[in-house]
Each structure stands twice: as C-alpha cells, then as structure tokens.
Write a protein that holds these residues in place. Structure first.
Motif, short mmCIF file in Angstrom:
data_model
loop_
_atom_site.label_atom_id
_atom_site.label_comp_id
_atom_site.label_asym_id
_atom_site.label_seq_id
_atom_site.Cartn_x
_atom_site.Cartn_y
_atom_site.Cartn_z
N SER A 1 0.63 -1.23 -0.06
CA SER A 1 -0.04 0.24 -0.30
C SER A 1 1.00 1.32 0.06
N SER A 2 0.40 2.37 -0.68
CA SER A 2 1.20 3.73 -0.52
C SER A 2 0.90 4.21 0.83
N HIS A 3 1.51 5.38 0.58
CA HIS A 3 1.43 6.19 1.69
C HIS A 3 0.19 7.09 1.81
N ARG A 4 -0.55 6.85 0.67
CA ARG A 4 -1.31 8.28 0.38
C ARG A 4 -2.77 7.14 1.26
N LYS A 5 -2.94 6.02 1.58
CA LYS A 5 -4.30 5.39 2.40
C LYS A 5 -4.09 6.34 3.74
N SER A 6 -2.98 6.64 4.03
CA SER A 6 -2.97 7.14 6.19
C SER A 6 -3.35 8.66 4.99
N GLN A 7 -3.30 8.96 4.62
CA GLN A 7 -4.09 10.75 3.31
C GLN A 7 -5.78 10.41 3.50
N SER A 8 -6.43 9.91 4.20
CA SER A 8 -7.60 9.69 3.58
C SER A 8 -8.79 10.80 4.44
N LYS A 9 -7.88 11.33 5.72
CA LYS A 9 -9.49 12.50 5.89
C LYS A 9 -8.90 13.67 5.55
N ARG A 10 -10.25 14.59 4.99
CA ARG A 10 -10.34 15.76 4.67
C ARG A 10 -9.83 16.45 5.44
N ILE A 11 -9.56 17.68 4.88
CA ILE A 11 -9.49 19.04 5.74
C ILE A 11 -10.49 20.28 5.48
N ILE A 12 -11.23 20.49 6.37
CA ILE A 12 -12.52 21.54 6.38
C ILE A 12 -11.98 23.09 6.81
N SER A 13 -12.15 23.71 6.21
CA SER A 13 -12.27 24.83 6.37
C SER A 13 -13.02 25.64 7.26
N ALA A 14 -12.28 26.45 8.67
CA ALA A 14 -13.31 26.67 9.58
C ALA A 14 -15.00 26.92 8.74
N ALA A 15 -14.58 27.90 7.58
CA ALA A 15 -15.88 28.66 7.25
C ALA A 15 -16.88 27.65 6.62
N SER A 16 -16.36 26.41 6.06
CA SER A 16 -16.84 25.66 5.66
C SER A 16 -17.89 24.70 6.69
N ARG A 17 -17.04 24.48 8.09
CA ARG A 17 -18.27 23.36 9.75
C ARG A 17 -18.94 24.51 9.73
N ARG A 18 -18.68 26.21 9.82
CA ARG A 18 -19.58 27.06 9.64
C ARG A 18 -21.06 26.80 9.48
N LYS A 19 -20.85 26.81 8.36
CA LYS A 19 -21.21 26.13 7.29
C LYS A 19 -22.26 25.86 6.99
N MET A 20 -21.63 24.21 7.03
CA MET A 20 -21.81 22.48 8.29
C MET A 20 -23.58 22.27 9.07
N ALA A 21 -21.90 23.84 9.83
CA ALA A 21 -23.35 23.67 11.19
C ALA A 21 -24.41 23.68 11.13
N LEU A 22 -24.39 25.20 10.06
CA LEU A 22 -25.68 26.27 10.38
C LEU A 22 -26.83 25.37 9.72
N ALA A 23 -26.21 24.87 8.52
CA ALA A 23 -27.08 23.94 7.76
C ALA A 23 -27.57 22.35 8.71
N GLN A 24 -26.77 22.24 9.51
CA GLN A 24 -27.51 20.70 10.11
C GLN A 24 -28.35 21.32 11.27
N LYS A 25 -28.38 22.69 11.98
CA LYS A 25 -29.11 23.23 12.27
C LYS A 25 -30.47 23.85 12.19
N ALA A 26 -30.73 23.83 10.68
CA ALA A 26 -31.51 24.82 10.17
C ALA A 26 -32.41 23.03 10.08
N ARG A 27 -31.49 22.15 9.08
CA ARG A 27 -32.61 20.47 9.26
C ARG A 27 -33.35 20.42 10.18
N TRP A 28 -32.14 20.29 11.20
CA TRP A 28 -32.96 20.07 12.74
C TRP A 28 -34.86 20.95 12.80
#
Length: 118
Positions: free
Chosen positions: A40-67
């Motif tokens: 296996s190559s070293h890319r397997k260990s890089q499976s985590k996405r990096i999401i910016s703080a602004a994107s995480r905030r948008k995702m949280a607001l969207a989830q709160k709106a869904r709830w």
C-alpha cells in the motif's frame, strides 16, 4: 504593473511544474513501496479531508436548520393556563390527605419497630 503580471505568471508556471514533479515522486514512491512488499502506498493514511473553519460553520448552520425543520411538528402542545403541570392528572385534596395519613402510619410503624429492637 506589467512586471507584477509577468512575475505572477512565472510563479504560477513554476508552481505547476513543482506539482507535476511532486506527483511523479509520489508515483515512484508508491511503486517502490509496492515492489518492496508493503502493498500500500502512503496515500492510504491521507484519507481525512481538511475542511476550513468557514465551511464547518456553514455545515453546522445547515444541520441546525435541518433539525429545526424536522422538529417543527414534533413539539408537544403548550400547557393550558392555570394547570400545575403537563401530566394531565390532578389529585383531589381528600385523596392527598388519605395518602399522607397512610404514609405517616407506615413511618410510625417503622419507628415503633426500631424502638422495640433498641
């Protein structure tokens, strides 16, 4: 301004070349890893996405709106004014007196048993 534009174009071209070079190095490393028996190559260990703080905030607001939308109809009705609690069962004063008297009798019996034992 023309000098800045030219410098910017040169830097972007150099970045593209560097990225291609890094990709070729990654491919060579993965081939050597595979030949070496790791499989296996070293890319397997890089499976985590990096999401910016602004994107995480948008995702949280969207989830709160869904709830909020999901929970709109599921809230219980408000209590009628004057009710003591939302259970809907009330006990008459005489029933409370009977229960209190029975409980006092139970405790008196327990206390009497403890006095005899002591």
């Amino acid at each position: 301004m023309a000098n800045l534009s030219n410098a910017l174009l040169e830097l972007r071209a150099e970045r593209r070349e560097s990225q291609l070079h890094v990709e070729k190095l990654d491919q060579a490393i993965s081939v050597i890893d595979w030949l070496n028996g790791r499989g296996s190559s070293h890319r397997k260990s890089q499976s985590k996405r990096i999401i910016s703080a602004a994107s995480r905030r948008k995702m949280a607001l969207a989830q709160k709106a869904r709830w909020a939308r999901a929970g709109k109809g599921s809230h219980p009705a408000k209590e009628a004014p004057g009710s003591t609690h939302g259970k809907g069962h009330t006990m008459s004063a005489s029933a409370r007196r009977k229960i209190a008297a029975a409980q006092r009798a139970r405790w008196a019996k327990i206390r009497a048993g403890k006095k005899k034992a002591a």
